[in-house]
Scaffold this active site. Structure first.
Site, PDB file in Angstrom:
ATOM      1  N   HIS A 178      -4.146   8.037 -16.346  1.00  0.00           N
ATOM      2  CA  HIS A 178      -5.205   7.138 -16.820  1.00  0.00           C
ATOM      3  C   HIS A 178      -4.704   6.236 -17.960  1.00  0.00           C
ATOM      4  O   HIS A 178      -5.070   5.052 -18.018  1.00  0.00           O
ATOM      5  CB  HIS A 178      -6.436   7.942 -17.247  1.00  0.00           C
ATOM      6  CG  HIS A 178      -7.187   8.537 -16.090  1.00  0.00           C
ATOM      7  ND1 HIS A 178      -7.735   7.771 -15.093  1.00  0.00           N
ATOM      8  CD2 HIS A 178      -7.452   9.819 -15.745  1.00  0.00           C
ATOM      9  CE1 HIS A 178      -8.326   8.548 -14.189  1.00  0.00           C
ATOM     10  NE2 HIS A 178      -8.152   9.808 -14.563  1.00  0.00           N
ATOM     11  N   SER A 223       0.855  -1.181   0.000  1.00  0.00           N
ATOM     12  CA  SER A 223       0.000   0.000   0.000  1.00  0.00           C
ATOM     13  C   SER A 223       0.892   1.231   0.000  1.00  0.00           C
ATOM     14  O   SER A 223       1.883   1.287   0.728  1.00  0.00           O
ATOM     15  CB  SER A 223      -0.866  -0.041   1.256  1.00  0.00           C
ATOM     16  OG  SER A 223      -1.612   1.136   1.362  1.00  0.00           O
ATOM     17  N   HIS A 265       1.729  12.163  -0.253  1.00  0.00           N
ATOM     18  CA  HIS A 265       1.225  13.536  -0.154  1.00  0.00           C
ATOM     19  C   HIS A 265       2.404  14.468  -0.457  1.00  0.00           C
ATOM     20  O   HIS A 265       3.445  14.391   0.202  1.00  0.00           O
ATOM     21  CB  HIS A 265       0.685  13.816   1.250  1.00  0.00           C
ATOM     22  CG  HIS A 265      -0.534  13.024   1.588  1.00  0.00           C
ATOM     23  ND1 HIS A 265      -1.780  13.350   1.095  1.00  0.00           N
ATOM     24  CD2 HIS A 265      -0.716  11.922   2.365  1.00  0.00           C
ATOM     25  CE1 HIS A 265      -2.676  12.486   1.565  1.00  0.00           C
ATOM     26  NE2 HIS A 265      -2.056  11.606   2.330  1.00  0.00           N
ATOM     27  N   HIS A 303      -2.309   7.344  -4.588  1.00  0.00           N
ATOM     28  CA  HIS A 303      -2.635   6.185  -3.753  1.00  0.00           C
ATOM     29  C   HIS A 303      -2.565   4.942  -4.627  1.00  0.00           C
ATOM     30  O   HIS A 303      -3.036   4.949  -5.767  1.00  0.00           O
ATOM     31  CB  HIS A 303      -4.046   6.350  -3.181  1.00  0.00           C
ATOM     32  CG  HIS A 303      -4.625   5.094  -2.618  1.00  0.00           C
ATOM     33  ND1 HIS A 303      -5.754   4.505  -3.127  1.00  0.00           N
ATOM     34  CD2 HIS A 303      -4.203   4.296  -1.606  1.00  0.00           C
ATOM     35  CE1 HIS A 303      -6.021   3.405  -2.424  1.00  0.00           C
ATOM     36  NE2 HIS A 303      -5.101   3.247  -1.510  1.00  0.00           N
ATOM     37  N   THR A 311      -1.961  -3.135  -3.963  1.00  0.00           N
ATOM     38  CA  THR A 311      -2.366  -4.422  -4.526  1.00  0.00           C
ATOM     39  C   THR A 311      -2.221  -5.463  -3.425  1.00  0.00           C
ATOM     40  O   THR A 311      -1.403  -5.307  -2.506  1.00  0.00           O
ATOM     41  CB  THR A 311      -1.534  -4.835  -5.768  1.00  0.00           C
ATOM     42  OG1 THR A 311      -0.138  -4.613  -5.500  1.00  0.00           O
ATOM     43  CG2 THR A 311      -1.934  -4.033  -6.998  1.00  0.00           C
ATOM     44  N   ARG A 312      -3.049  -6.483  -3.494  1.00  0.00           N
ATOM     45  CA  ARG A 312      -3.072  -7.475  -2.409  1.00  0.00           C
ATOM     46  C   ARG A 312      -3.522  -8.833  -2.949  1.00  0.00           C
ATOM     47  O   ARG A 312      -4.198  -8.908  -3.983  1.00  0.00           O
ATOM     48  CB  ARG A 312      -4.025  -7.016  -1.300  1.00  0.00           C
ATOM     49  CG  ARG A 312      -5.436  -6.761  -1.790  1.00  0.00           C
ATOM     50  CD  ARG A 312      -6.340  -6.059  -0.781  1.00  0.00           C
ATOM     51  NE  ARG A 312      -7.644  -5.769  -1.371  1.00  0.00           N
ATOM     52  CZ  ARG A 312      -7.949  -4.639  -2.023  1.00  0.00           C
ATOM     53  NH1 ARG A 312      -7.072  -3.666  -2.135  1.00  0.00           N
ATOM     54  NH2 ARG A 312      -9.154  -4.486  -2.554  1.00  0.00           N
TER      55      ARG A 312
END
Lengths: 270, 270
Positions: free
Chosen positions: B140, B93, B97, B107, B110-111
């Site tokens: 994007h 994770s 900032h 942000h 992946t998990r």
């Protein structure tokens, strides 16, 4: 006394108390409040009084009188909704964040709720960064006086409820230094309950105004200000993660500005 | 491939990717990460890498591999727990900032989750204050490339899921400018799913490092910095009020520092 008269007396009192707080804070600070009216999505509405002053970095006093019907999702969480989903609620809510880390942040609210049942709730508590022992003791004494005027067991009961409520389990930390927290107050003497709720307001008024006057001329260091900003981060965490009123308000479509009036003007996280 | 091999491959990848991010951010910023290991309350643990730099005001990269048993309260909310309450989860994770309000906050996570079932999740998104149109488009496009490498429908699906997820209903506002959001990814080809998850990581790496390099020399005004601090207040509101991962982690006794690594270094509320 019929319920309509109770509604009228309580909502008038919350307005009167709002005026009393705002007037005195304006005298202390030398800055004026700005007022914004808002409408509830069903019926009624409220008024936010907000001051960004020289001593009060951000202080909000909100009064509201709203009514409507609970969605099925929330009915089960509220007393007295077995036979009717209708509710009426009036209250005053106050949050003061001070420039000085030597002056605690203050939180106060009182409310009267009517469903199939009816009851009072509310309380007052303080969140210091640098702990002013004499003033913390004075705050608790003011709360005790209000409680003792109504019932010898109230202070102990509501002080304990406050400590339990304003707690951050994920930090194993208290939000602040406590106060009193009252919910579902309903004895067989409505007038006495109402007098107690008024006393809580007046005692909190005395506590806050006295403490701010006592501490307003104390200087502070940058380091103390940093500590205050981190403490405010914890305040934000409590209000958004754990406060039932905030979650309930946000998730039932309440007025966001009024609900999040409690947010500090600034906060830090390490 | 047996499940133990999958666990080993995924947790190794998350660590490798963590190292890749940290190394490149250190080159861009000229500041070193500090690493803190933490233990999970049941089994396993993680490692937070935190940098407070000259460009990255606060960037955290957390990896963790934990296992345990779900409490009954949470079992019903998680897939594959009908027959066993056991879970195993590994992930990375990242939250960045930036000092500059001209550079978006980023942000990414992946998990890989294993219960009676097993699946991947994660995604990447960005939250600009001042919107850099070219860089938003580039972000994007990077996400689209990762998606297109796996399935022609993924980009549209996961972009839509991202827009729906990172939304503040109480403000009627999006948290940021979107990206992709993947949950419960499990096709009949585990290797292909894993390759896609790796691509999401590598594309996000490319997106973030390119955008930060593009924008890091742009100056900004105090007014733009103020806007960023208010935008960060919204970020805090989303994460504490609406983010399922945060609520789940906090309420199941997860590591508070790792979960709240996402908090901005500072925020403001008007």
């Amino acid at each position: 006394m019929d319920i309509e008269e109770k509604k009228s007396l309580t909502s008038s009192w919350f307005k009167e108390l709002r005026d009393k707080f705002c007037k005195e804070f304006e005298i202390i600070d030398g800055t004026s409040f700005e007022r914004t009216k808002w409408d509830h999505k069903y019926e009624g509405g409220g008024e936010i009084s907000l001051m960004k002053g020289d001593i009060f970095e951000k202080v909000g006093v909100n009064i509201s009188t709203v009514s409507g019907e609970f969605d099925n999702d929330f009915k089960s969480e509220v007393k007295g909704t077995e036979e009717t989903p209708n509710y009426w609620a009036s209250g005053i809510s106050l949050v003061a964040h001070m420039h000085s880390p030597k002056i605690p942040a203050f939180h106060f609210n009182t409310r009267f709720i009517v469903t199939g049942d009816s009851w009072f709730g509310g309380g007052g508590d303080l969140t210091p960064t640098i702990k002013p022992h004499k003033e913390i003791e004075f705050f608790h004494n003011c709360m005790k006086e209000a409680c003792d005027s109504a019932h010898p067991e109230y202070y102990e009961r509501y002080k304990k409820a406050c400590d339990e409520y304003f707690y951050l389990p994920h930090r194993s930390e208290a939000r602040g230094e406590g106060g009193i927290f009252i919910d579902h107050l309903k004895t067989d003497d409505w007038k006495k309950d109402f007098d107690f709720i008024k006393e809580v307001g007046l005692s909190t008024f005395q506590a806050i105004t006295t403490i701010v006057r006592n501490l307003k001329n104390e200087s502070w260091s940058n380091q103390e200000k940093e500590l205050q900003l981190v403490k405010r981060g914890r305040y934000v965490e409590f209000n958004l993660l754990w406060d039932r009123g905030t979650a309930f308000g946000i998730k039932t479509g309440g007025n966001t500005d009024a609900i999040l009036m409690s947010m500090p003007p600034s906060a830090k996280w390490s």
